[in-house]
Every structure is written in structure tokens, then in C-alpha cells.
Scaffold this motif. Structure first.
Motif, PDB file in Angstrom:
ATOM      1  N   LEU A  58       0.829  -1.209   0.000  1.00  0.00           N
ATOM      2  CA  LEU A  58       0.000   0.000   0.000  1.00  0.00           C
ATOM      3  C   LEU A  58       0.862   1.257   0.000  1.00  0.00           C
ATOM      4  O   LEU A  58       0.563   2.221  -0.713  1.00  0.00           O
ATOM      5  N   ARG A  59       1.929   1.248   0.771  1.00  0.00           N
ATOM      6  CA  ARG A  59       2.845   2.400   0.780  1.00  0.00           C
ATOM      7  C   ARG A  59       3.402   2.667  -0.616  1.00  0.00           C
ATOM      8  O   ARG A  59       3.681   3.803  -0.964  1.00  0.00           O
ATOM      9  N   ARG A  60       3.558   1.598  -1.378  1.00  0.00           N
ATOM     10  CA  ARG A  60       4.096   1.730  -2.735  1.00  0.00           C
ATOM     11  C   ARG A  60       2.977   1.941  -3.760  1.00  0.00           C
ATOM     12  O   ARG A  60       3.234   1.936  -4.958  1.00  0.00           O
ATOM     13  N   LEU A  61       1.746   2.084  -3.269  1.00  0.00           N
ATOM     14  CA  LEU A  61       0.551   2.307  -4.093  1.00  0.00           C
ATOM     15  C   LEU A  61       0.311   1.156  -5.072  1.00  0.00           C
ATOM     16  O   LEU A  61      -0.166   1.361  -6.188  1.00  0.00           O
ATOM     17  N   ASN A  62       0.633  -0.038  -4.632  1.00  0.00           N
ATOM     18  CA  ASN A  62       0.437  -1.253  -5.419  1.00  0.00           C
ATOM     19  C   ASN A  62      -0.913  -1.857  -5.016  1.00  0.00           C
ATOM     20  O   ASN A  62      -1.002  -2.607  -4.041  1.00  0.00           O
ATOM     21  N   HIS A  63      -1.946  -1.491  -5.744  1.00  0.00           N
ATOM     22  CA  HIS A  63      -3.307  -1.925  -5.416  1.00  0.00           C
ATOM     23  C   HIS A  63      -3.436  -3.441  -5.451  1.00  0.00           C
ATOM     24  O   HIS A  63      -3.958  -4.053  -4.520  1.00  0.00           O
ATOM     25  N   HIS A  64      -2.963  -4.075  -6.515  1.00  0.00           N
ATOM     26  CA  HIS A  64      -3.092  -5.525  -6.655  1.00  0.00           C
ATOM     27  C   HIS A  64      -2.403  -6.252  -5.493  1.00  0.00           C
ATOM     28  O   HIS A  64      -2.978  -7.160  -4.894  1.00  0.00           O
ATOM     29  N   GLY A  65      -1.171  -5.869  -5.187  1.00  0.00           N
ATOM     30  CA  GLY A  65      -0.442  -6.511  -4.105  1.00  0.00           C
ATOM     31  C   GLY A  65      -1.123  -6.329  -2.757  1.00  0.00           C
ATOM     32  O   GLY A  65      -1.162  -7.245  -1.935  1.00  0.00           O
ATOM     33  N   THR A  66      -1.677  -5.139  -2.538  1.00  0.00           N
ATOM     34  CA  THR A  66      -2.375  -4.861  -1.288  1.00  0.00           C
ATOM     35  C   THR A  66      -3.606  -5.740  -1.152  1.00  0.00           C
ATOM     36  O   THR A  66      -3.811  -6.401  -0.128  1.00  0.00           O
ATOM     37  N   VAL A  67      -4.426  -5.779  -2.201  1.00  0.00           N
ATOM     38  CA  VAL A  67      -5.654  -6.582  -2.170  1.00  0.00           C
ATOM     39  C   VAL A  67      -5.312  -8.065  -2.024  1.00  0.00           C
ATOM     40  O   VAL A  67      -5.932  -8.783  -1.232  1.00  0.00           O
ATOM     41  N   TYR A  68      -4.324  -8.509  -2.767  1.00  0.00           N
ATOM     42  CA  TYR A  68      -3.946  -9.915  -2.736  1.00  0.00           C
ATOM     43  C   TYR A  68      -3.538 -10.349  -1.325  1.00  0.00           C
ATOM     44  O   TYR A  68      -3.998 -11.374  -0.815  1.00  0.00           O
ATOM     45  N   MET A  69      -2.682  -9.570  -0.692  1.00  0.00           N
ATOM     46  CA  MET A  69      -2.189  -9.949   0.631  1.00  0.00           C
ATOM     47  C   MET A  69      -3.244  -9.761   1.718  1.00  0.00           C
ATOM     48  O   MET A  69      -3.288 -10.533   2.681  1.00  0.00           O
ATOM     49  N   LEU A  70      -4.112  -8.755   1.573  1.00  0.00           N
ATOM     50  CA  LEU A  70      -5.187  -8.584   2.557  1.00  0.00           C
ATOM     51  C   LEU A  70      -6.276  -9.641   2.391  1.00  0.00           C
ATOM     52  O   LEU A  70      -7.091  -9.838   3.290  1.00  0.00           O
ATOM     53  N   ALA A  97     -10.035  -7.020   7.249  1.00  0.00           N
ATOM     54  CA  ALA A  97     -11.182  -6.977   6.334  1.00  0.00           C
ATOM     55  C   ALA A  97     -11.678  -5.548   6.152  1.00  0.00           C
ATOM     56  O   ALA A  97     -12.042  -5.149   5.034  1.00  0.00           O
ATOM     57  N   ALA A  98     -11.683  -4.762   7.221  1.00  0.00           N
ATOM     58  CA  ALA A  98     -12.105  -3.356   7.120  1.00  0.00           C
ATOM     59  C   ALA A  98     -11.132  -2.572   6.235  1.00  0.00           C
ATOM     60  O   ALA A  98     -11.552  -1.759   5.398  1.00  0.00           O
ATOM     61  N   ALA A  99      -9.836  -2.827   6.398  1.00  0.00           N
ATOM     62  CA  ALA A  99      -8.836  -2.152   5.560  1.00  0.00           C
ATOM     63  C   ALA A  99      -9.002  -2.566   4.099  1.00  0.00           C
ATOM     64  O   ALA A  99      -8.921  -1.723   3.199  1.00  0.00           O
ATOM     65  N   LEU A 100      -9.252  -3.847   3.870  1.00  0.00           N
ATOM     66  CA  LEU A 100      -9.458  -4.340   2.506  1.00  0.00           C
ATOM     67  C   LEU A 100     -10.666  -3.663   1.861  1.00  0.00           C
ATOM     68  O   LEU A 100     -10.597  -3.248   0.696  1.00  0.00           O
ATOM     69  N   ARG A 101     -11.760  -3.530   2.597  1.00  0.00           N
ATOM     70  CA  ARG A 101     -12.950  -2.856   2.044  1.00  0.00           C
ATOM     71  C   ARG A 101     -12.611  -1.434   1.613  1.00  0.00           C
ATOM     72  O   ARG A 101     -13.044  -0.976   0.556  1.00  0.00           O
ATOM     73  N   GLU A 102     -11.821  -0.743   2.417  1.00  0.00           N
ATOM     74  CA  GLU A 102     -11.462   0.630   2.076  1.00  0.00           C
ATOM     75  C   GLU A 102     -10.538   0.679   0.856  1.00  0.00           C
ATOM     76  O   GLU A 102     -10.699   1.521  -0.021  1.00  0.00           O
ATOM     77  N   VAL A 103      -9.583  -0.225   0.787  1.00  0.00           N
ATOM     78  CA  VAL A 103      -8.679  -0.283  -0.377  1.00  0.00           C
ATOM     79  C   VAL A 103      -9.493  -0.554  -1.645  1.00  0.00           C
ATOM     80  O   VAL A 103      -9.265   0.078  -2.686  1.00  0.00           O
ATOM     81  N   GLU A 104     -10.432  -1.482  -1.565  1.00  0.00           N
ATOM     82  CA  GLU A 104     -11.268  -1.794  -2.728  1.00  0.00           C
ATOM     83  C   GLU A 104     -12.165  -0.616  -3.092  1.00  0.00           C
ATOM     84  O   GLU A 104     -12.384  -0.334  -4.264  1.00  0.00           O
ATOM     85  N   ARG A 105     -12.680   0.089  -2.095  1.00  0.00           N
ATOM     86  CA  ARG A 105     -13.527   1.260  -2.355  1.00  0.00           C
ATOM     87  C   ARG A 105     -12.724   2.356  -3.072  1.00  0.00           C
ATOM     88  O   ARG A 105     -13.218   2.971  -4.022  1.00  0.00           O
ATOM     89  N   LEU A 106     -11.497   2.561  -2.625  1.00  0.00           N
ATOM     90  CA  LEU A 106     -10.663   3.601  -3.223  1.00  0.00           C
ATOM     91  C   LEU A 106     -10.223   3.236  -4.635  1.00  0.00           C
ATOM     92  O   LEU A 106     -10.124   4.103  -5.492  1.00  0.00           O
ATOM     93  N   GLY A 107      -9.944   1.966  -4.865  1.00  0.00           N
ATOM     94  CA  GLY A 107      -9.458   1.532  -6.174  1.00  0.00           C
ATOM     95  C   GLY A 107      -8.025   1.966  -6.403  1.00  0.00           C
ATOM     96  O   GLY A 107      -7.443   2.718  -5.613  1.00  0.00           O
ATOM     97  N   PRO A 108      -7.448   1.529  -7.520  1.00  0.00           N
ATOM     98  CA  PRO A 108      -6.029   1.804  -7.790  1.00  0.00           C
ATOM     99  C   PRO A 108      -5.694   3.289  -7.884  1.00  0.00           C
ATOM    100  O   PRO A 108      -4.603   3.696  -7.507  1.00  0.00           O
ATOM    101  N   GLY A 109      -6.603   4.082  -8.353  1.00  0.00           N
ATOM    102  CA  GLY A 109      -6.305   5.493  -8.602  1.00  0.00           C
ATOM    103  C   GLY A 109      -6.356   6.389  -7.383  1.00  0.00           C
ATOM    104  O   GLY A 109      -5.920   7.539  -7.450  1.00  0.00           O
TER     105      GLY A 109
END
Length: 125
Positions: A58-70, A97-109
Motif C-alpha cells: 500500500l505504501r508503494r501504491l500497489n493496489h493488486h499486491g495490497t488486495v492480494y495480501m489482505l 477486512a475493514a482495511a481491505l474494504r477501504e482499499v477496494e472502495r478507493l481503487g487503484p487510482g
């Protein structure tokens, strides 16, 4: 059963690193523990490690990696809920799970908008 054992020193070190936001370092610490352990409790260590790695991504703004690991980390942890080796597994899974929901809501951009207060803490009980 291994969940009734006290947490090994490396687990405590990795948890401290995780809770300080040292996500790369906690990966290194917990990976050594995970690889050395032969019993199923190794998946507890791997699950914590992967949730931490998610925030490194997430720090590196890697959406896929963040979602995958969460997504993957909590699957390793689920069998150890509600707690194992004093780790409050249930709250870690819930908070991830709460963090994952927020990451998915925000999306890659919009990952830069992530509220870092949502990063779970690994609690000992």
C-alpha cells in the motif's frame, strides 16, 4: 496444542515491528520464524506476515499486491481464531477486512487517500 504455547520471541519481535509500521522488517523477522516452524502454527506467522506485507504494498501504491495480501493473509489466520499464542487473531482478521474494504472502495487510482488509521494492530491478549 501449539496455540496454548507462549509466543516465541521472534513472533513478539515481528509483532512489534508490524505495530510500528515496519512492514518490510516484520516480513523478514516472521519469514525466518515461519520457515523454521514445521507445525501448522507456521500459518499463523505467515498470515500475520502477509497482512503486514499488504501495507508495504500500500505504501508503494500497489493496489493488486495490497488486495492480494489482505485477502490471502486472513485465510491463513482463520483456523487460529479467536486467539493463538496470545495473538488476538479474531480482531486482526476483522480489522484486515475493514482495511481491505477501504482499499477496494478507493481503487487503484485513489490509494493515496487511504486512512492509515485503518491499519490493524496485532494485539496480544
Amino acid at each position: 496444542m501449539s496455540c496454548d504455547e507462549p509466543p516465541p520471541p521472534q513472533l513478539l519481535d515481528g509483532i512489534a515491528q508490524f505495530n510500528r509500521g515496519e512492514f518490510f522488517e516484520q516480513h523478514e523477522t516472521l519469514e525466518l520464524l515461519w520457515r523454521a516452524e514445521r507445525r501448522d502454527v507456521r500459518y499463523l506467522y505467515q498470515g500475520i506476515l502477509q497482512i503486514g506485507v499488504a501495507f508495504h504494498h500500500l505504501r508503494r501504491l500497489n493496489h493488486h499486491g495490497t488486495v492480494y495480501m489482505l485477502t490471502r493473509g486472513p485465510k491463513y489466520l482463520a483456523p487460529f481464531a479467536p486467539r493463538c499464542q496470545r495473538v488476538d487473531v479474531a480482531s486482526l482478521v476483522r480489522d484486515a477486512a475493514a482495511a481491505l474494504r477501504e482499499v477496494e472502495r478507493l481503487g487503484p487510482g485513489r490509494l493515496v487517500e487511504f486512512d492509515w488509521a485503518l491499519v490493524p494492530r496485532v494485539r496480544l491478549v
